[in-house]
Design an enzyme around this catalytic site. Structure first.
Site, PDB file in Angstrom:
ATOM      1  N   TYR A 119      -3.720  17.657  73.126  1.00  0.00           N
ATOM      2  CA  TYR A 119      -3.730  18.082  74.532  1.00  0.00           C
ATOM      3  C   TYR A 119      -4.977  18.916  74.786  1.00  0.00           C
ATOM      4  O   TYR A 119      -5.333  19.777  73.986  1.00  0.00           O
ATOM      5  CB  TYR A 119      -2.474  18.896  74.841  1.00  0.00           C
ATOM      6  CG  TYR A 119      -2.491  19.564  76.203  1.00  0.00           C
ATOM      7  CD1 TYR A 119      -2.155  18.861  77.342  1.00  0.00           C
ATOM      8  CD2 TYR A 119      -2.849  20.914  76.327  1.00  0.00           C
ATOM      9  CE1 TYR A 119      -2.182  19.477  78.594  1.00  0.00           C
ATOM     10  CE2 TYR A 119      -2.872  21.525  77.569  1.00  0.00           C
ATOM     11  CZ  TYR A 119      -2.546  20.805  78.699  1.00  0.00           C
ATOM     12  OH  TYR A 119      -2.574  21.418  79.926  1.00  0.00           O
ATOM     13  N   HIS A 120      -5.648  18.677  75.921  1.00  0.00           N
ATOM     14  CA  HIS A 120      -6.930  19.318  76.233  1.00  0.00           C
ATOM     15  C   HIS A 120      -6.720  20.533  77.123  1.00  0.00           C
ATOM     16  O   HIS A 120      -6.220  20.418  78.247  1.00  0.00           O
ATOM     17  CB  HIS A 120      -7.840  18.315  76.938  1.00  0.00           C
ATOM     18  CG  HIS A 120      -9.298  18.629  76.849  1.00  0.00           C
ATOM     19  ND1 HIS A 120      -9.836  19.817  77.300  1.00  0.00           N
ATOM     20  CD2 HIS A 120     -10.342  17.915  76.352  1.00  0.00           C
ATOM     21  CE1 HIS A 120     -11.147  19.814  77.096  1.00  0.00           C
ATOM     22  NE2 HIS A 120     -11.481  18.672  76.518  1.00  0.00           N
ATOM     23  N   GLY A 121      -7.118  21.717  76.665  1.00  0.00           N
ATOM     24  CA  GLY A 121      -7.030  22.931  77.461  1.00  0.00           C
ATOM     25  C   GLY A 121      -8.204  23.065  78.406  1.00  0.00           C
ATOM     26  O   GLY A 121      -9.142  22.263  78.384  1.00  0.00           O
TER      27      GLY A 121
ATOM     28  N   GLU B 284      -7.972  16.243  82.322  1.00  0.00           N
ATOM     29  CA  GLU B 284      -6.801  17.048  81.943  1.00  0.00           C
ATOM     30  C   GLU B 284      -7.177  18.523  81.860  1.00  0.00           C
ATOM     31  O   GLU B 284      -6.403  19.394  82.266  1.00  0.00           O
ATOM     32  CB  GLU B 284      -6.271  16.557  80.601  1.00  0.00           C
ATOM     33  CG  GLU B 284      -4.950  17.182  80.165  1.00  0.00           C
ATOM     34  CD  GLU B 284      -4.393  16.466  78.951  1.00  0.00           C
ATOM     35  OE1 GLU B 284      -3.530  15.587  79.126  1.00  0.00           O
ATOM     36  OE2 GLU B 284      -4.829  16.767  77.815  1.00  0.00           O
TER      37      GLU B 284
END
Length: 333
Positions: free
Chosen positions: A128-130, A201
């Site tokens: 998951y990309h912050g 994202e």
């Protein structure tokens, strides 16, 4: 007709009144303005700091590039001291020590599920990309030091136009990434990390929701290279850095037109960060790219649901730096 003593008395009264207003004006100008300035400082100071702290990450990146340039310039003088064919190995560990120290001091960074990363052989890591993917920087270093392996990564094309990024990409094996080039990296027996959501994202996911749309590239890569997929999620990643929630339509329109991430990022909060690695999803030739994408998305969403407070809370994430609060959360889960 006023007597002389009355005139004197009135003059004294007028003098006092006049000076009273002068003194009052001076008080307002000096003291009220100072208080107002102090008030503005106290109110706006933290706000300004939260927008400036992300610059620390950029500073670290440029410091990394600076160290790598020095290393590159002096390579001819030190190559005789190395016994490997990779000129970047010592540089990676030197720069890695910098990032490992930052992760440990500022975020108490940990990795759980490290046993899911193979000691040898290929694997595809999907994460998951912050808003700012500091977790992947810390994670790469942990793998270098704990597994003595280098994780190749895929980055957005615009990063390769940023001055100073090319030498970091060269050292850390960062590639723009097509299906074929990624598959070739894996076929050579390497580890590869991809975030299907990417910059989109990073900019527009505000509550840990995956924003992959119909991106199937990573699934095609895994099927082409016949490798397992390891799901990855970092706890409190969006409590460390966030994008602003206002003006979303404007920034979406700009991104759609120019593919540039212009939504402002704020934060740099020293929250507890833990990267969780799920069980590997083995290669299955019977799966279609769509089915594999769904399977991986579900695995990452399970990690999010198991380890992340939703909606995220910066204060709680800060408290988790304290062992007793951290232990309470783990027991409640």
């Amino acid at each position: 007709m006023l007597k002389q003593k009355d005139i004197i008395f009135l003059s004294i009264i007028m003098y006092l009144v006049q000076n009273f207003f002068i003194l009052l004006g001076i008080f307002i100008i000096v003291y009220i303005d100072i208080d107002y300035s102090l008030w503005l400082t106290w109110v706006l100071g933290p706000l300004i700091i939260t927008f400036l702290l992300p610059a620390v990450i950029a500073l670290l990146l440029y410091l990394s590039a600076f160290l790598l340039y020095i290393y590159k310039l002096h390579w001819t003088n030190i190559k005789t001291t190395l016994r490997t064919g990779d000129k970047w190995e010592a540089a990676r560990k030197s720069v890695g020590a910098l990032w490992d120290a930052h992760g440990w001091i500022w975020h108490g960074y940990e990795v759980k599920g490290l046993e899911n990363i193979p000691d040898t052989g290929p694997a595809l890591i999907i994460y998951y990309h912050g808003a700012i993917p500091v977790d992947i920087y810390y994670f790469l270093v942990k793998i270098i030091f704990n597994k003595n392996r280098l994780v190749h990564t895929v980055a957005d094309h615009f990063l390769f136009k940023v001055p100073g990024f090319s030498i970091i990409a060269d050292c850390m094996k960062v590639i723009p990434g097509t299906v074929q080039t990624c598959a070739n990296v894996l076929k050579e027996g390497n580890l590869l990390a991809i975030s299907p959501g990417g910059v989109y994202e990073a900019q527009f996911s505000h509550n840990y929701n995956l924003m992959w749309k119909r991106r199937l590239g990573f699934a095609k890569v895994a099927l082409e290279a016949k490798v397992p997929i390891i799901p990855m999620f970092t706890e409190n990643l969006r409590e460390a850095f966030r994008t602003v929630s206002f003006g979303k339509r404007l920034f979406l329109r700009i991104y759609a037109l120019f593919k540039l991430p212009l939504a402002p990022v704020y934060g740099g909060f020293p929250v507890k960060m833990v990267t969780h690695l799920g069980k590997p999803i083995p290669y299955d030739k019977n799966l279609t790219p769509e089915e594999l994408q769904c399977k991986v998305a579900t695995a990452i969403e399970d990690l999010i649901n198991d380890h992340q407070r939703i909606p995220g809370n910066i204060l709680y994430a800060l408290f988790e730096r304290i062992p007793i609060f951290r232990k309470y959360k783990e027991n409640s889960n």
